[in-house]
Write a protein that holds these residues in place. Structure first.
Motif, short mmCIF file in Angstrom:
data_model
loop_
_atom_site.label_atom_id
_atom_site.label_comp_id
_atom_site.label_asym_id
_atom_site.label_seq_id
_atom_site.Cartn_x
_atom_site.Cartn_y
_atom_site.Cartn_z
N ASP A 116 11.10 -1.19 14.56
CA ASP A 116 11.58 -2.53 14.94
C ASP A 116 12.85 -2.87 14.19
O ASP A 116 12.88 -2.83 12.96
CB ASP A 116 10.51 -3.58 14.64
CG ASP A 116 9.28 -3.41 15.50
OD1 ASP A 116 8.18 -3.51 14.97
OD2 ASP A 116 9.44 -3.16 16.71
N LEU A 117 13.88 -3.22 14.93
CA LEU A 117 15.15 -3.61 14.32
C LEU A 117 15.36 -5.09 14.57
O LEU A 117 15.29 -5.56 15.70
CB LEU A 117 16.30 -2.80 14.93
CG LEU A 117 17.72 -3.20 14.49
CD1 LEU A 117 17.90 -2.96 13.00
CD2 LEU A 117 18.77 -2.43 15.29
N PHE A 118 15.62 -5.85 13.49
CA PHE A 118 15.91 -7.27 13.59
C PHE A 118 17.36 -7.50 13.16
O PHE A 118 17.77 -7.06 12.10
CB PHE A 118 14.98 -8.09 12.69
CG PHE A 118 13.55 -8.05 13.11
CD1 PHE A 118 12.68 -7.10 12.60
CD2 PHE A 118 13.06 -8.96 14.03
CE1 PHE A 118 11.36 -7.07 12.99
CE2 PHE A 118 11.74 -8.94 14.43
CZ PHE A 118 10.88 -7.98 13.91
N LEU A 119 18.12 -8.20 14.01
CA LEU A 119 19.51 -8.52 13.71
C LEU A 119 19.61 -10.01 13.46
O LEU A 119 19.15 -10.83 14.27
CB LEU A 119 20.41 -8.12 14.87
CG LEU A 119 20.36 -6.66 15.31
CD1 LEU A 119 21.31 -6.42 16.48
CD2 LEU A 119 20.70 -5.73 14.15
N GLU A 120 20.25 -10.38 12.34
CA GLU A 120 20.34 -11.79 11.95
C GLU A 120 21.76 -12.23 11.63
O GLU A 120 22.01 -13.43 11.49
CB GLU A 120 19.49 -12.05 10.71
CG GLU A 120 18.04 -11.66 10.84
CD GLU A 120 17.31 -11.81 9.54
OE1 GLU A 120 16.91 -12.94 9.19
OE2 GLU A 120 17.15 -10.80 8.82
N LYS A 121 22.69 -11.29 11.48
CA LYS A 121 24.05 -11.65 11.11
C LYS A 121 24.73 -12.43 12.23
O LYS A 121 24.50 -12.17 13.41
CB LYS A 121 24.86 -10.40 10.77
CG LYS A 121 24.37 -9.68 9.52
CD LYS A 121 25.23 -8.45 9.23
CE LYS A 121 24.75 -7.73 7.98
NZ LYS A 121 25.56 -6.50 7.71
N GLU A 122 25.58 -13.38 11.84
CA GLU A 122 26.23 -14.25 12.80
C GLU A 122 27.03 -13.45 13.83
O GLU A 122 27.03 -13.77 15.03
CB GLU A 122 27.15 -15.23 12.08
CG GLU A 122 27.82 -16.25 12.99
CD GLU A 122 26.81 -17.14 13.71
OE1 GLU A 122 27.13 -17.58 14.84
OE2 GLU A 122 25.72 -17.38 13.17
#
Length: 297
Positions: free
Chosen positions: A257-263
């Motif tokens: 699972d990959l979570f992306l949070e950067k703007e």
């Protein structure tokens, strides 16, 4: 005459900007809430038992603040958490400020409380693009079972049924008094592949048509005639949250699972969503296409 307070020429301090919670911090908060509820304790009872301020406990459980290690240990003691669960949550606490997450720590926590499911339950809107599958929240039980058996051929029958049950339970988010708003976009390939049997696909198509009539669910299909499009790079889910919580991108892959949070990532995926919506058939034309496929099957 204005009173001289000795502060001339000194600019006021800018307001403190609170850092938005990371996926790890949200995950930690969700697990602590779960452990407390499984222990049958209210927040007030935990506060009395541990001498942790009730307001602090509330902020910890809503991912507003990272618990200090001694506070976390006190909570885990109160909940009777031991073994790998305790070890994993302490590791989460230490890494709580790091953004992004590629599989890892949550693998050892209970499957039904995975990081994605916890986040999905807190979201108020989801944009789900799928290139090869019907989106999970819109799958019938028979379709889900056939998909899981095909994608995970080494799983036992019990493991398959466990995954099917978890997927069906997730769909309760669409049935609540304040349901999750779902915008599902699919490549036509997801509709064209026969999963399970023709009877399974007919039932799945009828289910899609029914779900599309609900006010909080929008379904669009990108037809083959649209040619190449940004979604061909892979499926993803954009979760949107209320108030000041930032969006999160979830990508499920064989690597985990990959979570992306950067703007920058959030802006890029929001632009991709706009392109996919524009290239897809309208919801009405999508329903007509699905109805025609239902007849073909």
């Amino acid at each position: 005459m204005q009173e001289n307070n000795g502060m001339e020429g000194i600019a006021p301090l800018p307001p403190v900007r609170r850092e938005p919670p990371t996926v790890r911090l949200r995950r930690l908060a969700a697990e602590l809430r779960r452990l407390r509820q499984e222990a049958g304790l209210s927040q007030a009872e935990v506060a009395e038992k541990t001498d942790i301020n009730l307001a602090t406990l509330h902020r910890i459980e809503t991912a507003k603040t990272k618990p200090q290690l001694r506070t976390l240990n006190a909570l885990l003691d109160a909940y009777g958490a031991t073994g790998s669960t305790r070890t994993d949550l302490i590791a989460l606490q230490k890494a709580a400020k790091q953004r992004g997450w590629l599989h890892g720590i949550e693998a050892n926590l209970r499957g039904q409380y995975s990081a994605y499911i916890a986040l999905e339950a807190e979201a108020h809107e989801a944009v789900n693009y799928e290139s090869l599958f019907i989106p999970g929240l819109l799958q019938t039980e028979d379709y889900a079972r056939a998909v899981i058996r095909g994608v995970l051929p080494t799983d036992t029958e019990a493991e398959v049924e466990h995954r099917v049950t978890a997927r069906m339970r997730r769909q309760a988010l669409l049935e609540s008094d304040t349901p999750l708003r779902l915008w599902a976009i699919m490549d036509q390939a997801a509709l064209s592949r026969t999963v399970g049997s023709e009877a399974v696909m007919r039932a799945q198509f009828r289910h899609l048509i029914q779900q599309a009539q609900r006010p909080h669910i929008t379904i669009q299909v990108i037809p083959f005639s649209a040619g190449s499009h940004p979604g061909m790079l892979g499926s993803f889910i954009l979760l949107k949250f209320a108030m000041d919580s930032p969006d999160v991108i979830h990508i499920d892959s064989m690597a985990g699972d990959l979570f992306l949070e950067k703007e920058a990532d959030l802006q890029r995926y929001n632009r991709i969503c706009e392109h996919l919506r524009a290239m897809a058939l309208s919801p009405a034309d999508t329903a007509a296409l699905i109805a025609s496929l239902c007849g073909d099957h």
